[in-house]
Motif scaffolding. Structure first.
Motif: not given
Ligand code: ZN
Ligand code: ZN
Length: 248
Positions: A67, A71-72, A182, A224
């Motif tokens: 997505h 942070d990805h 996520d 995560h």
């Molecule tokens: Zn994330």
């Protein structure tokens, strides 16, 4: 932090990053595939892993983004420039990756966070750049790399959020290793849904979580997590989904 790689059938999976956020390098006989690109440190770590494996940058052919969150996607442009890899994302998150998204409601907090991440990165000499998107993820498609990677559209967290299932590596034994993005986060001290302000549509995200849990995967790697043990995260997912929760 424990293991940094696992073998799943004929596929080796190398973890990049750490408990804060992880990306995964899929190593198969013919090519390398990267799922997500993490934040600032990942491109450097990837370069040394590829060297250690005796592979060359050009072996990394495809980068699949679960997505559009920063942070990805943070390292995507840099890794693409280094390797020439094609970047894949679901069309509903394309604008997000290109930083053209308008946040509404609670998710405005996420927009603020991403802008802050870009500013902090700039202070460290890093500037977010959008990669060139060369492939669209569609629900049910099986991407012809990493021995077959099935796209599983699980929206809610973002509209184009997808899980990827490495299911070709076990032959006809069934099952598959799910990279769940996520949908949930998995730590020994807390197994949880992403915070509300990071999720676009909580009701839809809950449907996605249940859809994933009901498929009873035996091997899951979220983005995560603490320990690289796919069976552990599959069990934690079941426990989380079984906990009742009212979604407003
Ligand atoms: Zn994330
Ligand atoms: Zn996210």
């Amino acid at each position: 932090m424990g293991a940094r790689e696992v073998n799943y059938g004929r596929l080796k999976v190398v973890r990049l990053g750490g408990p804060l956020v992880s990306a995964h390098l899929l190593v198969s006989d013919d090519a390398l595939t990267l799922i997500d690109t993490g934040l600032w440190g990942i491109p450097g770590e990837l370069r040394s892993v590829v060297r250690r494996l005796g592979r060359s940058p050009g072996d990394l052919r495809d980068i699949v983004l679960t997505h559009g969150h920063l942070d990805h996607t943070g390292g995507a442009a840099e890794i693409q420039a280094w390797s020439g890899a094609r970047v894949w994302v679901h069309p509903a998150d394309r604008e997000h990756v290109e930083q053209r998204v308008n946040y509404t409601g609670l998710a405005r907090g996420c927009g603020t966070l991403e802008r802050a991440g870009v500013v902090v990165g700039r202070l460290g000499g890093w500037c977010y750049q959008a990669p060139v998107i060369g492939g669209e993820l569609r629900d049910g498609d099986v991407l012809p790399f990493a021995a077959g990677l099935r796209v599983w559209h699980l929206p809610g967290h973002t509209p184009g959020h997808c899980a990827l299932v490495a299911e070709g590596v076990l032959g006809d034994k069934g099952g598959g290793l799910v990279f769940s993005g996520d949908v949930f986060a998995s730590y020994s001290w807390s197994v949880h849904r992403p915070p509300a302000f990071l999720t676009r549509d909580r009701s839809r995200a809950e449907v996605s979580l249940r859809e994933l849990a009901m498929a009873r995967p035996v091997a899951v790697l979220p983005s995560h997590y603490d320990r690289m043990e796919p069976g552990l995260h599959a069990r934690r997912l079941t426990q989380l989904a079984n906990k009742r929760r009212n979604v407003v």
